[in-house]
Design an enzyme around this catalytic site. Structure first.
Site, PDB file in Angstrom:
ATOM      1  N   GLY A 132       0.810  -1.202   0.000  1.00 34.43           N
ATOM      2  CA  GLY A 132       0.000   0.000   0.000  1.00 34.43           C
ATOM      3  C   GLY A 132       0.845   1.254   0.000  1.00 34.43           C
ATOM      4  O   GLY A 132       2.024   1.244   0.363  1.00 34.43           O
ATOM      5  N   CYS A 133       0.239   2.371  -0.399  1.00 37.55           N
ATOM      6  CA  CYS A 133       0.988   3.631  -0.496  1.00 37.55           C
ATOM      7  C   CYS A 133       1.388   4.149   0.879  1.00 37.55           C
ATOM      8  O   CYS A 133       2.558   4.452   1.127  1.00 37.55           O
ATOM      9  CB  CYS A 133       0.180   4.663  -1.269  1.00 37.55           C
ATOM     10  SG  CYS A 133      -1.501   4.940  -0.649  1.00 37.55           S
ATOM     11  N   TYR A 134       0.430   4.255   1.787  1.00 39.97           N
ATOM     12  CA  TYR A 134       0.771   4.641   3.152  1.00 39.97           C
ATOM     13  C   TYR A 134       1.750   3.639   3.766  1.00 39.97           C
ATOM     14  O   TYR A 134       2.686   4.009   4.481  1.00 39.97           O
ATOM     15  CB  TYR A 134      -0.481   4.657   4.028  1.00 39.97           C
ATOM     16  CG  TYR A 134      -1.392   5.850   3.932  1.00 39.97           C
ATOM     17  CD1 TYR A 134      -0.923   7.145   4.124  1.00 39.97           C
ATOM     18  CD2 TYR A 134      -2.750   5.674   3.719  1.00 39.97           C
ATOM     19  CE1 TYR A 134      -1.786   8.231   4.088  1.00 39.97           C
ATOM     20  CE2 TYR A 134      -3.627   6.746   3.688  1.00 39.97           C
ATOM     21  CZ  TYR A 134      -3.148   8.023   3.868  1.00 39.97           C
ATOM     22  OH  TYR A 134      -4.000   9.099   3.844  1.00 39.97           O
ATOM     23  N   ALA A 135       1.497   2.348   3.498  1.00 38.39           N
ATOM     24  CA  ALA A 135       2.335   1.297   4.085  1.00 38.39           C
ATOM     25  C   ALA A 135       3.773   1.398   3.611  1.00 38.39           C
ATOM     26  O   ALA A 135       4.712   1.132   4.371  1.00 38.39           O
ATOM     27  CB  ALA A 135       1.761  -0.076   3.757  1.00 38.39           C
TER      28      ALA A 135
END
Length: 314
Positions: A132-135
Site C-alpha cells: 500500500g501507499c501509506y504502508a
C-alpha cells in the site's frame, strides 16, 4: 524481447500513471488495457500524454488470462482480484501477476514487493503483491530502526485526495477539502495491520486526506528500548538507504511537493529526544508512483531479471 503488460483497471489514477510509465519503459509495452467503464474508447484520448494505439476493452478474466501477456497488473479496488488470479492459475500459470490491491498482502505464498526491504526474495517470483501507499511510506521510515523499538510506533499520514480513487466521495472532493483536513479510519486501517505484520512491531496509524492531489507525508514517532544517540540513528538511516537509487535522504523534514511526479521517496528530518529514547522521522512519496505505479515497475523489472530501476531513472 519486449515484455507485454496487460493492465486491468487502466482508467483509474494509478492505471493512468502505469500507462504513461510503461510507454517510457525500454523493455515493456502496454499490450492490453481493460476498463469496463470506457470500453471501446482509445487509451490516448482519455489518458493525457499517452501515445498508445490501443483501445480500452472489457473482457472476462478467462479471456484476459489467455491474452498472451507476459504479465498482468491488477489495478482494481480491494476484493476484486480473486477471479483474475484464479483464471491465470488455471489457464496461464507462468504469467506474472502483480496485484495493486490489498487482496494478497497477507498471503505468505505471494511475494510482498517493497524492493528496498524485500528484494532478496524477488528472484523468480510470479505472484507479486504491491504494498500500500501509506504502508510503503511507513515501512521505509521505520524499518531501519525496527530492532530498537519498544511499544507502539505512531504514524500520522497525510495524503493527497488522489488516494481516495475516482469514485466520488467527500475524500476526493476538492471543494470539501479546500482549507480542510479529513481524518478517517483512525484505528484499524488496513495499512496499519499491513505494516505491523511486515515489520513485526506494533504500528498505530492515523490517516488524513488533504486538499492537494498527490503525495503522502508520513510522520513517525519511534520509541526505543534503550537510549540512542542522534549519530547512531542517523548512521542506521544512512546504512539503509545511502545506496538506494530511488530513496533520497534529507537532513531536514522533506516536503511532499518536492517528490510529486518522481518515482522514489525522500526520508529525513530525523530528530531525537534529550533522553535518547524517542525519535521522529518523516518520509514523503508520491502515492500514485512509489506508492503504486513505479513500485510496480520496480517489481516487474525484478521479476523479468532486469535492472531494478529500468525505465525509472535515466
Amino acid at each position: 524481447m519486449t515484455k507485454r503488460i496487460g493492465l486491468i483497471g487502466a482508467r483509474g489514477h494509478v492505471g493512468a500513471e502505469l500507462v504513461r510509465w510503461l510507454e517510457k519503459h525500454p523493455e515493456f509495452e502496454l499490450g492490453l488495457a481493460v476498463s469496463r467503464s470506457v470500453a471501446g474508447q482509445p487509451v490516448c484520448a482519455l489518458i493525457p500524454e499517452s501515445r498508445s494505439h490501443l483501445r480500452f476493452v472489457d473482457q472476462k478474466p478467462e479471456a484476459i488470462a489467455q491474452s498472451g501477456m507476459d504479465a498482468l497488473v491488477l489495478a482494481m479496488p480491494n476484493n476484486e482480484a480473486t477471479a483474475y488470479v484464479a483464471a491465470v492459475e488455471a489457464l496461464a500459470p507462468d504469467t506474472v501477476v502483480l496485484d495493486l490491491s490489498a487482496d494478497y498482502r497477507f498471503d505468505a505464498s505471494w511475494y510482498y514487493g517493497l524492493p528496498e526491504l524485500t528484494r532478496s526474495h524477488a528472484s523468480g517470483q510470479r505472484r507479486i503483491s504491491n504494498p500500500g501507499c501509506y504502508a510503503t511510506a511507513m515501512q521505509l521510515a521505520v524499518a531501519p530502526f525496527k530492532d530498537l523499538l519498544v511499544g507502539a510506533t505512531q504514524c500520522f499520514g497525510v495524503s493527497g485526495y488522489s488516494g481516495a480513487g475516482t469514485t466520488p466521495s467527500d475524500r476526493n472532493n476538492p471543494e470539501k477539502l479546500r482549507d480542510n483536513l479529513m481524518p478517517y479510519s483512525s484505528i484499524g486501517h488496513i495499512h496499519e495491520r499491513e505494516v505491523s505484520a511486515q515489520l513485526g512491531t506494533t504500528i498505530e496509524f492515523m490517516p488524513t486526506v488533504a486538499g492537494y492531489f498527490r503525495g503522502i507525508t508520513m510522520t513517525c514517532n519511534l520509541h526505543f528500548r534503550e537510549p540512542q544517540t542522534l549519530a547512531d540513528v542517523q548512521a542506521r538511516l544512512s546504512n539503509a538507504y545511502s545506496n538506494e537509487p530511488l530513496i533520497e535522504l534529507s537532513d531536514t523534514a522533506p516536503w511532499v511537493n518536492r517528490i510529486a511526479g518522481k518515482p522514489g521517496g525522500m526520508i529525513g528530518g530525523l530528530t531525537i529526544s534529550k533522553d535518547g529514547q524517542r525519535a521522529v522521522i518523516v518520509s514523503v512519496l508520491d502515492n500514485l508512483l512509489k506508492g503504486a505505479a513505479t513500485q510496480a515497475l520496480q517489481n516487474l523489472n525484478l521479476a523479468f531479471g532486469l535492472p531494478e530501476t529500468t525505465g525509472l531513472v535515466a
